[in-house]
Motif scaffolding. Sequence first.
Motif, PDB file in Angstrom:
ATOM      1  N   SER A 178       7.522  10.993   2.413  1.00 28.47           N
ATOM      2  CA  SER A 178       6.994   9.734   1.894  1.00 28.47           C
ATOM      3  C   SER A 178       5.644   9.971   1.229  1.00 28.47           C
ATOM      4  O   SER A 178       4.938  10.939   1.536  1.00 28.47           O
ATOM      5  CB  SER A 178       6.864   8.694   3.011  1.00 28.47           C
TER       6      SER A 178
ATOM      7  N   TRP B 289       2.519   7.758  -1.601  1.00 27.01           N
ATOM      8  CA  TRP B 289       2.093   6.557  -2.318  1.00 27.01           C
ATOM      9  C   TRP B 289       1.766   6.946  -3.756  1.00 27.01           C
ATOM     10  O   TRP B 289       1.259   8.045  -4.006  1.00 27.01           O
ATOM     11  CB  TRP B 289       0.876   5.923  -1.647  1.00 27.01           C
TER      12      TRP B 289
ATOM     13  N   TRP C 217      -0.879  -0.081  -5.164  1.00 27.15           N
ATOM     14  CA  TRP C 217      -0.264   1.182  -4.771  1.00 27.15           C
ATOM     15  C   TRP C 217       1.150   0.910  -4.268  1.00 27.15           C
ATOM     16  O   TRP C 217       1.381  -0.033  -3.512  1.00 27.15           O
ATOM     17  CB  TRP C 217      -1.083   1.854  -3.677  1.00 27.15           C
ATOM     18  N   GLN C 218       2.095   1.734  -4.690  1.00 28.59           N
ATOM     19  CA  GLN C 218       3.494   1.584  -4.310  1.00 28.59           C
ATOM     20  C   GLN C 218       3.896   2.709  -3.354  1.00 28.59           C
ATOM     21  O   GLN C 218       3.411   3.832  -3.466  1.00 28.59           O
ATOM     22  CB  GLN C 218       4.395   1.630  -5.552  1.00 28.59           C
ATOM     23  N   HIS C 219       4.800   2.378  -2.436  1.00 25.55           N
ATOM     24  CA  HIS C 219       5.268   3.366  -1.463  1.00 25.55           C
ATOM     25  C   HIS C 219       6.583   3.965  -1.941  1.00 25.55           C
ATOM     26  O   HIS C 219       7.500   3.249  -2.331  1.00 25.55           O
ATOM     27  CB  HIS C 219       5.473   2.708  -0.098  1.00 25.55           C
TER      28      HIS C 219
ATOM     29  N   GLU D 248       9.615   7.083  -1.019  1.00 25.55           N
ATOM     30  CA  GLU D 248      10.121   8.005  -0.009  1.00 25.55           C
ATOM     31  C   GLU D 248      11.502   8.495  -0.413  1.00 25.55           C
ATOM     32  O   GLU D 248      12.246   7.803  -1.117  1.00 25.55           O
ATOM     33  CB  GLU D 248      10.170   7.354   1.377  1.00 25.55           C
TER      34      GLU D 248
END
Length: 354
Positions: free
Chosen positions: A5, A7, A43-45, A47
């Motif tokens: 994962s 960001w 900010w985007q996550h 994974e």
Amino acid sequence: GRCFSFWYNMWHPNSGQLNLLQRVENASTTLLWRRDGPQGKAWQHGEVQVHSDDPHQFVFEAIQKQGCPGVIAIDDFELKDAPCDTGKLCTFESGTCGWQLHNWEVTTGNNVMRPAVDHGSGGPSGSFALAKPPSGRMVSPQGQNDTSQHRCLRFWFFIAGSTSETLNVTLVPDQGEEESVWFATVMDASMERWYSAAVDLPTYEANVATVFEGITSGEPGTAVAVDDIALSDAACPPAGSCSFEDDMCNWYNNKNLSYAQWYRSQGRTVSQSSGLDKDHTLGTAKGYYLLLDAEDLSEYHFASLQSQTLTYGPSACFKLHYHMKKESNATLSVRFVDDSGATVGETMTVSATG
């Protein structure tokens, strides 16, 4: 499998492309994940589920527009020896999430001709559910549906082929007949991309199973696929409607990155002289709206935003709220087109010339 994962931030209008690659023993390279164009200020996550047992490296590859300033940032990497936690979202990366597959299969773009990528990762290694010919049924996990209240079933679907390819969502109560609540053909997904769907599930007095029924001829190039299934307690928005608070619904940029791109934004714009500092839905700086920014130094200063195919009566009303900087010479046009792309009715145009 393991979960990697991270960001990422691609807020700038000129953000190009960010790829996550897996390199095995400094030889073969596989695309695991991809994002294109501006993704909003927050900010985007991201994974990915990694299944390889061979020694490998992760490689982030950023591709920017030539000669244009842009910003792509990444932060906070984490590698866990466990499946990715997707909450109530079924991504099919770590199994079927309890869905019973009858003549469906979980596969990836690496193994089939279409779709070439899944919805969640945007890469050929991502998983999705694919119907097998001539037809298949995918049945919801037991106890998933709270039949005492209306719920919204959200998912992404991909259909390619001819009129033979269809996807049907039905409800099967313990007592009573099976009921169709949603239906799509290749005419509803003509651009061979992933489309989102939202289906209202009515209340029932008995236990109910949700079924995805896929019908396909199995000819080369045909496909009926489903990905990223979620069930929420909130009501589904009407088709074509979008507040842009969660995503872009089924609105999308239909021009490549040589053109300017609409993107979800919050608060003030890059150019603070625009006078825009909040959205219309929430009326706060935390609310989202779609933005076309003058800082986008694309080759063509033109952007086109298109909806999914909609079916309404002759007296349908389309309403939106817009903001344009005064004396900017910007124009905004809204038009309706048929399946062939021909304009239907009048085109509405507003300008900011004064």
